[in-house]
Design an enzyme around this catalytic site. Structure first.
Site, PDB file in Angstrom:
ATOM      1  N   LYS A  23     -31.232  -7.527  31.707  1.00 23.46           N
ATOM      2  CA  LYS A  23     -32.150  -8.459  32.387  1.00 23.46           C
ATOM      3  C   LYS A  23     -32.756  -7.825  33.637  1.00 23.46           C
ATOM      4  O   LYS A  23     -33.956  -7.894  33.851  1.00 23.46           O
ATOM      5  CB  LYS A  23     -31.426  -9.754  32.797  1.00 23.46           C
ATOM      6  CG  LYS A  23     -30.901 -10.588  31.648  1.00 23.46           C
ATOM      7  CD  LYS A  23     -30.391 -11.933  32.125  1.00 23.46           C
ATOM      8  CE  LYS A  23     -29.218 -11.841  33.080  1.00 23.46           C
ATOM      9  NZ  LYS A  23     -27.982 -11.310  32.468  1.00 23.46           N
ATOM     10  N   ARG A  97     -27.841 -20.657  35.590  1.00 20.62           N
ATOM     11  CA  ARG A  97     -26.690 -20.230  34.798  1.00 20.62           C
ATOM     12  C   ARG A  97     -25.838 -21.420  34.354  1.00 20.62           C
ATOM     13  O   ARG A  97     -24.862 -21.221  33.632  1.00 20.62           O
ATOM     14  CB  ARG A  97     -25.821 -19.324  35.649  1.00 20.62           C
ATOM     15  CG  ARG A  97     -26.074 -17.816  35.402  1.00 20.62           C
ATOM     16  CD  ARG A  97     -25.045 -17.105  36.181  1.00 20.62           C
ATOM     17  NE  ARG A  97     -24.670 -15.787  35.910  1.00 20.62           N
ATOM     18  CZ  ARG A  97     -25.235 -14.688  36.387  1.00 20.62           C
ATOM     19  NH1 ARG A  97     -26.369 -14.727  37.029  1.00 20.62           N
ATOM     20  NH2 ARG A  97     -24.691 -13.527  36.193  1.00 20.62           N
ATOM     21  N   ARG A 136     -22.376   1.129  33.684  1.00 19.35           N
ATOM     22  CA  ARG A 136     -22.954   0.730  34.966  1.00 19.35           C
ATOM     23  C   ARG A 136     -21.882   0.780  36.067  1.00 19.35           C
ATOM     24  O   ARG A 136     -22.160   1.166  37.199  1.00 19.35           O
ATOM     25  CB  ARG A 136     -23.537  -0.684  34.865  1.00 19.35           C
ATOM     26  CG  ARG A 136     -24.288  -1.106  36.111  1.00 19.35           C
ATOM     27  CD  ARG A 136     -24.986  -2.425  35.928  1.00 19.35           C
ATOM     28  NE  ARG A 136     -24.055  -3.544  35.977  1.00 19.35           N
ATOM     29  CZ  ARG A 136     -24.401  -4.819  35.753  1.00 19.35           C
ATOM     30  NH1 ARG A 136     -25.652  -5.119  35.460  1.00 19.35           N
ATOM     31  NH2 ARG A 136     -23.512  -5.782  35.834  1.00 19.35           N
ATOM     32  N   ARG A 142     -20.076  -1.245  41.015  1.00 18.50           N
ATOM     33  CA  ARG A 142     -20.004  -2.671  41.354  1.00 18.50           C
ATOM     34  C   ARG A 142     -18.581  -3.187  41.189  1.00 18.50           C
ATOM     35  O   ARG A 142     -17.920  -2.876  40.200  1.00 18.50           O
ATOM     36  CB  ARG A 142     -20.964  -3.454  40.430  1.00 18.50           C
ATOM     37  CG  ARG A 142     -22.308  -3.696  41.069  1.00 18.50           C
ATOM     38  CD  ARG A 142     -23.271  -4.355  40.122  1.00 18.50           C
ATOM     39  NE  ARG A 142     -22.843  -5.686  39.673  1.00 18.50           N
ATOM     40  CZ  ARG A 142     -23.648  -6.564  39.120  1.00 18.50           C
ATOM     41  NH1 ARG A 142     -24.937  -6.279  38.972  1.00 18.50           N
ATOM     42  NH2 ARG A 142     -23.205  -7.729  38.717  1.00 18.50           N
ATOM     43  N   ARG A 153     -16.666 -12.446  32.689  1.00 17.66           N
ATOM     44  CA  ARG A 153     -18.085 -12.798  32.851  1.00 17.66           C
ATOM     45  C   ARG A 153     -18.713 -13.157  31.500  1.00 17.66           C
ATOM     46  O   ARG A 153     -19.587 -14.013  31.413  1.00 17.66           O
ATOM     47  CB  ARG A 153     -18.831 -11.668  33.551  1.00 17.66           C
ATOM     48  CG  ARG A 153     -18.441 -11.623  35.040  1.00 17.66           C
ATOM     49  CD  ARG A 153     -18.819 -10.337  35.700  1.00 17.66           C
ATOM     50  NE  ARG A 153     -20.231 -10.105  35.625  1.00 17.66           N
ATOM     51  CZ  ARG A 153     -20.774  -8.881  35.524  1.00 17.66           C
ATOM     52  NH1 ARG A 153     -20.028  -7.824  35.500  1.00 17.66           N
ATOM     53  NH2 ARG A 153     -22.073  -8.757  35.470  1.00 17.66           N
TER      54      ARG A 153
HETATM   55  P1  AMP Z   1     -25.608 -10.980  38.296  1.00 15.10           P
HETATM   56  O1  AMP Z   1     -26.045  -9.826  39.132  1.00 15.10           O
HETATM   57  O2  AMP Z   1     -26.733 -11.886  37.914  1.00 15.10           O
HETATM   58  O3  AMP Z   1     -24.785 -10.541  37.108  1.00 15.10           O
HETATM   59  O4  AMP Z   1     -24.638 -11.868  39.210  1.00 15.10           O
HETATM   60  C1  AMP Z   1     -23.435 -11.351  39.754  1.00 15.10           C
HETATM   61  C2  AMP Z   1     -22.502 -12.496  40.138  1.00 15.10           C
HETATM   62  O5  AMP Z   1     -23.139 -13.329  41.121  1.00 15.10           O
HETATM   63  C3  AMP Z   1     -22.128 -13.441  38.995  1.00 15.10           C
HETATM   64  O6  AMP Z   1     -21.045 -12.980  38.218  1.00 15.10           O
HETATM   65  C4  AMP Z   1     -21.790 -14.715  39.777  1.00 15.10           C
HETATM   66  O7  AMP Z   1     -20.528 -14.615  40.384  1.00 15.10           O
HETATM   67  C5  AMP Z   1     -22.836 -14.698  40.891  1.00 15.10           C
HETATM   68  N1  AMP Z   1     -24.100 -15.392  40.476  1.00 15.10           N
HETATM   69  C6  AMP Z   1     -25.330 -14.822  40.299  1.00 15.10           C
HETATM   70  N2  AMP Z   1     -26.240 -15.728  39.939  1.00 15.10           N
HETATM   71  C7  AMP Z   1     -25.576 -16.910  39.863  1.00 15.10           C
HETATM   72  C8  AMP Z   1     -25.966 -18.229  39.516  1.00 15.10           C
HETATM   73  N3  AMP Z   1     -27.243 -18.536  39.151  1.00 15.10           N
HETATM   74  N4  AMP Z   1     -25.003 -19.202  39.572  1.00 15.10           N
HETATM   75  C9  AMP Z   1     -23.735 -18.938  39.930  1.00 15.10           C
HETATM   76  N5  AMP Z   1     -23.303 -17.713  40.257  1.00 15.10           N
HETATM   77  C10 AMP Z   1     -24.209 -16.702  40.229  1.00 15.10           C
END
Ligand code: AMP
Length: 196
Positions: A23, A97, A136, A142, A153
């Site tokens: 994404k 989400r 990654r 990360r 996740r």
């Molecule tokens: P991402 O980079 O989008 O994979 O997000 C990394 C982490 O941030 C996720 O595993 C969640 O802990 C948190 N996170 C990101 N976006 C959201 C969202 N829309 N709602 C809740 N938690 C989020």
């Protein structure tokens, strides 16, 4: 024929897909091509963490465990961002989400007489996803890319986010599923095609 894109009118796109589907990478390319701002709630949260804000301090443990940060926090963050955008030209990446986030977004947009133009679902098989995420982890370091957290996740995606595929699928404009396997250029070509 390609749809004309005017950069001074609203355009809202939404990217969905499991962690590791690409994404972030595809969002960047699409934003450059269409003059959109990438609104990644994950990136916003990581900025809070690295800046050591109160929100960042609270969010870090949740993110490190691969769980979701609370809907209220996320919705407020997105609302503040949308309010400062004029025109609203945005690609949502990693948001919404949960169903509560999707409903809150619908409300926010309705108040501003806006609507989502397209919802794109990036589909990648699960083995490939885990492999990409582990790679990654090596490249970016990360904290939430360890195998245990990756599995959590995925689980969180299936239980809390996947219902949104139906949520958007039932709407008038539906959802555009794109095969996310293969190299970056091939996938971005497929995305451009479904948007044309
Ligand atoms: P991402 O980079 O989008 O994979 O997000 C990394 C982490 O941030 C996720 O595993 C969640 O802990 C948190 N996170 C990101 N976006 C959201 C969202 N829309 N709602 C809740 N938690 C989020």
């Amino acid at each position: 024929m390609a749809k004309e894109t005017s950069f001074d009118t609203a355009e809202l796109l939404l990217f969905m897909g499991p962690p590791g589907a690409g994404k972030g990478t595809q969002a960047k390319l699409l934003c450059e091509a269409r003059g959109l701002e990438q609104l990644s709630t994950g990136d916003m949260l990581r900025s809070h963490v690295s800046e050591g804000t109160e929100l960042g301090k609270k969010a870090k443990a949740i993110m490190d465990a691969g769980e979701l940060v609370s809907d209220d926090v996320i919705i407020a963050m997105v609302q503040a961002k949308l309010e400062e955008m004029q025109p609203v030209r945005v690609l949502f990446d990693g948001f919404p989400r949960t169903t509560a986030q999707a409903e809150a977004l619908d409300e926010l947009l309705a108040e501003a007489s806006l609507k989502i133009d397209s919802v794109i679902l990036l589909e990648v098989n699960e083995d490939e996803l885990v492999e990409r995420l582990l790679q990654r982890a090596q490249e970016q370091g990360r904290d939430d890319d360890t195998e245990e957290v990756i599995r959590n996740r995925m689980k969180v995606f299936h239980t809390q986010t996947a219902p949104l595929i139906d949520y958007y699928g039932q709407k008038e404009d539906g959802i555009k599923a794109v095969d996310g396997m293969g190299d970056v250029a091939a996938v971005s070509e497929r995305i451009a095609k479904v948007l044309s």
